[in-house]
Design a protein around this motif. Sequence first.
Motif, mmCIF file in Angstrom:
data_model
loop_
_atom_site.group_PDB
_atom_site.id
_atom_site.type_symbol
_atom_site.label_atom_id
_atom_site.label_comp_id
_atom_site.label_asym_id
_atom_site.label_seq_id
_atom_site.Cartn_x
_atom_site.Cartn_y
_atom_site.Cartn_z
ATOM 1 N N VAL B 300 -30.989 -27.073 24.514
ATOM 2 C CA VAL B 300 -30.456 -26.392 23.345
ATOM 3 C C VAL B 300 -29.692 -25.178 23.852
ATOM 4 O O VAL B 300 -30.293 -24.213 24.300
ATOM 5 C CB VAL B 300 -31.606 -25.929 22.398
ATOM 6 C CG1 VAL B 300 -31.007 -25.248 21.169
ATOM 7 C CG2 VAL B 300 -32.482 -27.097 22.016
ATOM 8 N N ILE B 310 -26.617 -30.070 20.472
ATOM 9 C CA ILE B 310 -27.880 -30.314 21.187
ATOM 10 C C ILE B 310 -27.802 -31.628 21.952
ATOM 11 O O ILE B 310 -27.275 -32.625 21.454
ATOM 12 C CB ILE B 310 -29.047 -30.356 20.177
ATOM 13 C CG1 ILE B 310 -29.267 -28.955 19.628
ATOM 14 C CG2 ILE B 310 -30.307 -30.896 20.830
ATOM 15 C CD1 ILE B 310 -30.425 -28.857 18.685
ATOM 16 N N VAL B 329 -32.180 -25.659 13.761
ATOM 17 C CA VAL B 329 -32.838 -25.635 15.057
ATOM 18 C C VAL B 329 -34.071 -24.731 15.003
ATOM 19 O O VAL B 329 -35.156 -25.088 15.480
ATOM 20 C CB VAL B 329 -31.861 -25.131 16.159
ATOM 21 C CG1 VAL B 329 -32.583 -24.938 17.481
ATOM 22 C CG2 VAL B 329 -30.719 -26.121 16.330
#
Lengths: 229, 354
Positions: B300, B310, B329
């Motif tokens: 990430v 990602i 996220v």
Amino acid sequence: MPDLSPDAWIAIALSFKVAAMATLWGVPVSTVLALILARGRFPGKALFDGIIHLPLVLPPVVTGYVLLLLLGRKGPLGAFLDQHFGIVFAFRWTGAVVAAVVMSLPIIVRAIRLSIEAVDARLEQASGTLGAGPVSTFFLVTLPLSLPGVLVGATLGFAKALGEFGATITFVSNIPGETRTIASAIYTASQSPEGDGEALLLSVIAAGIGLAALIASEIIARWFRRTSS
Amino acid sequence: MIDVEIRQRIGDFQLDVGFSGHGGITALFGPSGSGKSSIIKVIAGLTRLRAGRVVLDGSVLAEGGGRHTPPHRRRIGVVFQEARLFPHLSVRNNLRYGRLFTPRGEGRIAEAPVIDTLGIGHLLDRHPATLSGGEQQRVAIGRALLASPRLLLMDEPLASLDTARRLEILPLIETLRDEFGIPIVYVSHAVEEVARLAAKVVVLEAGRVAREGAPADVFRVAADRFEVVSVVEGRLGKPNDAFQLTPVETPAGIVWLTGIIRPEGRTAHVLVRAIDVALATRRPESVSIRTVLAGTIAGVPEGPGPSVTIDVTLDGGGRLAASLTRASVAELELMPGRRVFALVKSVALDERPV
């Protein structure tokens, strides 16, 4: 309406013979020259181009005189051909052919060159990548695609050869039955007091032939334009 | 196998590239002006090589400052951007042109299967001027192929065609690749074409090799510069005729393609745009999305923007990029090593070029 004398008929026939031979020789030679001018890149190309076109701008007498100096029996080239091959051009109908070829060359080369330049060089590249060498590519791609120019050049060259006078009379003179073409016959007739009628008639015939050739070349060009589009 | 090294100026452009191709399709990929076509011309012998070398199957075709095998002795076929068919010859004679110059015993590619594969049997007596762009390009491909080249160069063969024609020809190139076993160097600036066809991609930028490798690796790395695209590889399964869907079986799950795509069992590359991927931390139920791929988050990236791309390592080894908002996220606590399920809208999975 005066009749044509037997001599005049012989002159017409000879003119056709000379013009036909001149076209037969002139077209292949012109095609090679046109190819060199269209695709070649070499120093002195402009000069080469100029020399080919020289007969177009020189007084025809000069061209004939140069031929006489070069190809006459005592000329450097003429003597050589005479001694080794028994070929003589001076004062023969074959000499008239040479004069006609030289004089019609610029016209034929020009027509063919324009046509070759119009052929897409990328097609020639494609031909190469398919395995065809330069000679095969020329005969299978370039020449067929520039055929209209070759035919137009041939017709114009034929007409020009038929009417050639100055260089011919200087180089091979004006011998009845051997080198007296239509143009020389007209000149001869016009020089004698009772020849006016014949001169006029031959002139009309010459004009008719020339016009027919021009129309023919235009028809050929148009026909190709139509079929290729 | 082809080995290319070119270090020279061509026009006002400096080429400085080296790469090799081993069977299958090697793609030269990059924006226009990156030197792709110049490289093709050097390999074909249409441009003279001044510094570097071109070696095909062990024989040196050109070496800087010396050897230059002319194009017609290289036996390298070229499909140009424009078809370049001979306008004065029928399609049949265009196709047979190369055969005239193929050395005896080297004509290993037969006419019938090529005509058949390309679907040009009904065009044989026509003249090129009467063909559509797509038809012309198919004939051009057949013409190059029938000279039985040792290598086939394709210089953006689909660039001058509309999408419909492209769709018609792309599968043909795939078939040629698989059936006739000729190594191909394929030039293109379309990600979709390259990802679908190539075994190896050489990315060119301003006359240099920027990256090279398998499409899946190359395009993921390329994310910042090009659109973010992942390539997922799998095997074509049995199409579902009733719903007009074709499954692509991958170790991470089944990818559903719209439309019927054959043949069953063939390896297929599927393009997935990062913005078409959603991530879930549990296997989702009751969603309309049919394609769900299992994997693990690989990375990430940190960054200031609202969204982030990602990296997911799919089960079985593939990679998939997913474009998410930073908010998602954080909420889902996505971090490297976390198991995820990638949801891909099947409409985005069509194998055809966009």
